[in-house]
Scaffold this motif. Structure first.
Motif, PDB file in Angstrom:
ATOM      1  N   LEU A   1     -10.134  -6.323  -3.553  1.00  0.00           N
ATOM      2  CA  LEU A   1      -9.532  -7.130  -2.253  1.00  0.00           C
ATOM      3  C   LEU A   1     -10.696  -8.121  -2.076  1.00  0.00           C
ATOM      4  O   LEU A   1     -11.866  -7.814  -1.935  1.00  0.00           O
ATOM      5  CB  LEU A   1      -9.136  -6.417  -1.371  1.00  0.00           C
ATOM      6  N   ALA A   2     -10.493  -9.449  -1.915  1.00  0.00           N
ATOM      7  CA  ALA A   2     -11.305 -10.563  -1.388  1.00  0.00           C
ATOM      8  C   ALA A   2     -11.651  -9.936  -0.014  1.00  0.00           C
ATOM      9  O   ALA A   2     -13.134 -10.287   0.240  1.00  0.00           O
ATOM     10  CB  ALA A   2     -10.665 -11.811  -1.450  1.00  0.00           C
ATOM     11  N   ASP A   3     -11.069  -9.315   0.574  1.00  0.00           N
ATOM     12  CA  ASP A   3     -11.437  -9.036   2.121  1.00  0.00           C
ATOM     13  C   ASP A   3     -10.660  -7.683   2.369  1.00  0.00           C
ATOM     14  O   ASP A   3      -9.641  -7.681   2.404  1.00  0.00           O
ATOM     15  CB  ASP A   3     -11.228 -10.042   2.883  1.00  0.00           C
ATOM     16  N   MET A   4     -11.339  -6.571   2.771  1.00  0.00           N
ATOM     17  CA  MET A   4     -10.985  -5.409   3.013  1.00  0.00           C
ATOM     18  C   MET A   4     -10.171  -5.183   4.214  1.00  0.00           C
ATOM     19  O   MET A   4      -9.403  -4.489   4.408  1.00  0.00           O
ATOM     20  CB  MET A   4     -12.203  -4.336   3.141  1.00  0.00           C
ATOM     21  N   LYS A   5     -10.150  -6.319   4.985  1.00  0.00           N
ATOM     22  CA  LYS A   5      -9.333  -6.354   6.320  1.00  0.00           C
ATOM     23  C   LYS A   5      -7.704  -6.494   5.643  1.00  0.00           C
ATOM     24  O   LYS A   5      -7.026  -6.272   6.545  1.00  0.00           O
ATOM     25  CB  LYS A   5      -9.755  -7.682   7.171  1.00  0.00           C
ATOM     26  N   ASP A   6      -7.605  -6.981   4.434  1.00  0.00           N
ATOM     27  CA  ASP A   6      -6.323  -6.870   3.819  1.00  0.00           C
ATOM     28  C   ASP A   6      -5.697  -5.642   3.402  1.00  0.00           C
ATOM     29  O   ASP A   6      -4.737  -5.471   2.755  1.00  0.00           O
ATOM     30  CB  ASP A   6      -6.100  -8.103   2.699  1.00  0.00           C
ATOM     31  N   PHE A   7      -6.689  -4.604   3.233  1.00  0.00           N
ATOM     32  CA  PHE A   7      -6.132  -3.164   2.905  1.00  0.00           C
ATOM     33  C   PHE A   7      -4.813  -2.684   3.280  1.00  0.00           C
ATOM     34  O   PHE A   7      -4.135  -2.433   2.733  1.00  0.00           O
ATOM     35  CB  PHE A   7      -7.298  -2.299   3.297  1.00  0.00           C
ATOM     36  N   GLY A   8      -4.545  -2.730   4.648  1.00  0.00           N
ATOM     37  CA  GLY A   8      -3.281  -2.178   5.085  1.00  0.00           C
ATOM     38  C   GLY A   8      -1.927  -2.884   4.508  1.00  0.00           C
ATOM     39  O   GLY A   8      -1.138  -2.461   4.094  1.00  0.00           O
ATOM     40  N   GLU A   9      -2.075  -4.458   4.625  1.00  0.00           N
ATOM     41  CA  GLU A   9      -1.035  -5.148   3.883  1.00  0.00           C
ATOM     42  C   GLU A   9      -0.946  -4.723   2.466  1.00  0.00           C
ATOM     43  O   GLU A   9       0.368  -4.505   2.058  1.00  0.00           O
ATOM     44  CB  GLU A   9      -1.335  -6.518   4.007  1.00  0.00           C
TER      45      GLU A   9
END
Length: 110
Positions: free
Chosen positions: A56-64
Motif C-alpha cells: 500500500l502506498a499508505d497504511m491508512k488505506d489498510f481498512g479500505e
C-alpha cells in the motif's frame, strides 16, 4: 517482464495494480480481477493461492483495501499474507499485489 511464471507446480504472478488515480477500493478490486484472470489462464484459481504480498502506498488505506480483500477470499482458503507500506511505481498507484499460487492437481476441481 512476465505476468505469469510457472516453475514445477507453483505459479508466480507479477505485481498487479489497478487503474491509476482510482480509489483504493477500485484499485483493489481491479488487482483481484487481474489475479483471477491470470490464474484462470493457467488452470488455477484463487482457492489455490499460497501467499500474497500486498503493498500500500499508505497504511491508512489498510481498512479500505482489506474490506475488498475479505469479500473476495474464499472461505477456508485464506492464503498466507503480508501487507506493508511502500513507494509504488508512481504516486497514482495505491495498491499492488504479488501472488504465489499452486497449479491444481490433475482432476482437481478449481
Amino acid at each position: 517482464m512476465s505476468q505469469i511464471v510457472i516453475h514445477g507446480n507453483t505459479i508466480y504472478l507479477a505485481g498487479q495494480v489497478g487503474t491509476a488515480n482510482a480509489s483504493v477500493t477500485r484499485q483493489t478490486q481491479e488487482c483481484l480481477r487481474n489475479i483471477d484472470t491470470l490464474l484462470a489462464e493457467v488452470g488455477s484459481d484463487k482457492s489455490h493461492i499460497l501467499q500474497t504480498t500486498i503493498w500500500l502506498a499508505d497504511m491508512k488505506d489498510f481498512g479500505e483495501m482489506n474490506a475488498v480483500w475479505d469479500a473476495w477470499v474464499p472461505n477456508g482458503h485464506a492464503p498466507a499474507r503480508a501487507c506493508g507500506e511502500a513507494r509504488l511505481a508512481t504516486d497514482a498507484y495505491k495498491v499492488e499485489m504479488i501472488v504465489i499460487a499452486a497449479l491444481p492437481e490433475t482432476g482437481e476441481a478449481g
